[in-house]
Design an enzyme around this catalytic site. Structure first.
Site, PDB file in Angstrom:
ATOM      1  N   LYS A 285       0.833  -1.205   0.000  1.00  0.00           N
ATOM      2  CA  LYS A 285       0.000   0.000   0.000  1.00  0.00           C
ATOM      3  C   LYS A 285       0.868   1.255   0.000  1.00  0.00           C
ATOM      4  O   LYS A 285       1.782   1.392   0.811  1.00  0.00           O
ATOM      5  CB  LYS A 285      -0.928   0.015   1.218  1.00  0.00           C
ATOM      6  CG  LYS A 285      -2.019  -1.033   1.160  1.00  0.00           C
ATOM      7  CD  LYS A 285      -2.905  -1.013   2.401  1.00  0.00           C
ATOM      8  CE  LYS A 285      -3.940   0.086   2.327  1.00  0.00           C
ATOM      9  NZ  LYS A 285      -4.915  -0.034   3.465  1.00  0.00           N
ATOM     10  N   ILE A 286       0.555   2.149  -0.917  1.00  0.00           N
ATOM     11  CA  ILE A 286       1.257   3.427  -1.052  1.00  0.00           C
ATOM     12  C   ILE A 286       0.204   4.532  -1.064  1.00  0.00           C
ATOM     13  O   ILE A 286      -0.779   4.436  -1.800  1.00  0.00           O
ATOM     14  CB  ILE A 286       2.082   3.480  -2.352  1.00  0.00           C
ATOM     15  CG1 ILE A 286       3.189   2.423  -2.325  1.00  0.00           C
ATOM     16  CG2 ILE A 286       2.673   4.871  -2.572  1.00  0.00           C
ATOM     17  CD1 ILE A 286       3.988   2.326  -3.624  1.00  0.00           C
TER      18      ILE A 286
END
Length: 439
Positions: A210-211
């Protein structure tokens, strides 16, 4: 037919809420400073896919020290959601024992999202992490490195449970998401390095890194995708930022140099309920009848327009050239699906957002509500003209959608950081207690 205008006002159905200790909704992230102390050779425990066949009334997972939730593997609304309408129901929670996910998988859940708030609650309220944490502390691990080892084990173990779905769909579904440090939300290169290392240390085919969709991390998304790493882009609150996220995905695929793009996938996590929480406050401040009538409608309207943009961007010559190399669409994932206002329907952020090639990640309450009385029917593009009207009406009232998105993003990043720091503080207290007990 339920429209965007009246969905928020549907009566709430009555259902028994599980007495679960799992986190219910808020979405926050993870860290990666001092992460290099983590042992890249960690292996997940060998998990059995067998589970008790006792039935139970609740879909909620009970985080516990031992034992699990037995379940009956019967067909549910969640199966229909995927098989009839092409939307994947995911679960927005993770705790030990991860085998407590097996009942949910049997009932149609196809993936998991996690965040620091979830891990904070899981680790601070359960004894299930104590033995591993004690071993890590006694071996000399610093607090943050110990945190990552706890998280990585949970992610690896959960990935193992969802591998059959990943294999059955040839890499299109069955993912478990883990986030890079919230401390890196403004650090482009640091995020790239963190994502690569986290992907390496988890070492699972079906993990999503996740970014956040902050402006500094948009280039990070491109670089990580170009490296062949699958990404869950989180904290998307506006159409403009969503388009930048899509472009980063497409740019990354094109820059990858890979002949086979089929195993590089992505989801774009578009947040929903938080939009209404802020918008409703703004509308109440305006106070006119027109403004008050728009309460509870902004989030679903914007989401419908996001899906329209999704359809436009993943078509045409540029996309078709990537499809020839096996590229998969970056699916829209509806996040923040729990209802914050008790006056609204308890499926407000799930029922109107059903459509093909999408994901809905739901915490316990939203998942139970939809499984209990949700209607499986394509709705996401059923009222696009109405959505456009609501979007425009809000602009005419002086509301700037991009500024709303920026405020929500800032609040999201800040809450992520606070959650992470709080969790490290909790772990430090635990470590101090263990050290005192050993003397």
């Amino acid at each position: 037919m339920a429209t965007i205008s009246n969905l928020a006002n549907l009566p709430r159905a009555t259902f028994i809420d599980s007495k679960s200790s799992s986190s219910s909704a808020s979405v926050l992230p993870r860290s990666f400073v001092n992460f290099r102390g983590l042992n890249a050779k960690l292996s997940s425990s060998q998990l059995s896919l067998r589970y008790n066949q006792r039935s139970r009334p609740s879909l909620s997972v009970r985080c516990s020290v031992s034992g699990g939730n037995g379940t009956a593997g019967k067909r549910t609304t969640l199966h229909d959601l995927y098989e009839k309408e092409g939307q994947s129901p995911w679960y927005d929670n993770l705790c030990r024992p991860v085998t407590d996910l097996l009942p949910l998988i049997a009932r149609g859940v196809r993936g998991v999202t996690s965040n620091p708030a979830i891990f904070q609650k899981a680790i601070s309220t359960s004894n299930a992490y104590n033995d591993q944490f004690r071993t890590l502390v006694e071996s000399g691990k610093d607090i943050e490195s110990a945190y990552w080892e706890l998280v990585v084990k949970d992610i690896q173990d959960a990935c193992k449970l969802f591998e059959p779905i990943y294999d059955q769909t040839e890499g299109a579904d069955g993912y478990v998401s883990v986030e890079v440090s919230p401390r890196l939300a403004d650090d482009t290169q640091g995020t790239v390095e963190a994502a690569k290392y986290l992907s390496k240390v988890v070492n699972r085919r079906n993990v999503y890194i996740k970014i956040p969709a902050t402006a500094p991390c948009i280039p990070s998304i491109k670089d990580v995708i170009a490296s062949g790493i699958s990404v869950n882009v989180t904290l998307i609150f506006s159409i403009a930022r969503y388009e930048a996220v899509i472009d980063a995905y497409l740019d990354g695929l094109e820059a990858s140099g890979l002949d086979d793009l089929s195993r590089v996938t992505s989801v774009a996590s578009f947040f929903v309920s938080r939009v209404d929480t802020l918008m409703d406050k703004m509308l109440e401040q305006i106070g006119t009848p027109e403004a008050l009538d728009l309460r509870g409608k902004a989030a679903v309207a914007q989401a419908a327009l996001a899906y329209k943009l999704y359809q436009q961007k993943f078509s045409g010559p540029r996309w078709e050239a990537l499809v020839k190399k096996g590229a998969k669409k970056q699916r829209l994932l509806w996040a923040s699906t729990s209802v914050k206002n008790p006056a609204y329907s308890d499926t407000l952020y799930v029922a109107p957002l059903i459509g093909p090639d999408t994901v809905s990640t739901m915490p316990d309450q939203a998942l139970e509500a939809f499984a209990d009385h949700g209607i499986v029917k394509r709705t996401i593009d059923a009222n696009v003209s109405e959505a456009e009207g609501i979007y425009s009406a809000l602009e005419k009232l002086g509301i700037d959608w991009n500024k709303v998105g920026e405020q929500l993003e800032d609040e999201g990043v800040d809450s992520f950081k606070k959650s992470f720091e709080s969790l490290l503080g909790t772990l430090q207290d635990k470590a101090n207690t263990l050290k005192l007990a050993s003397h």
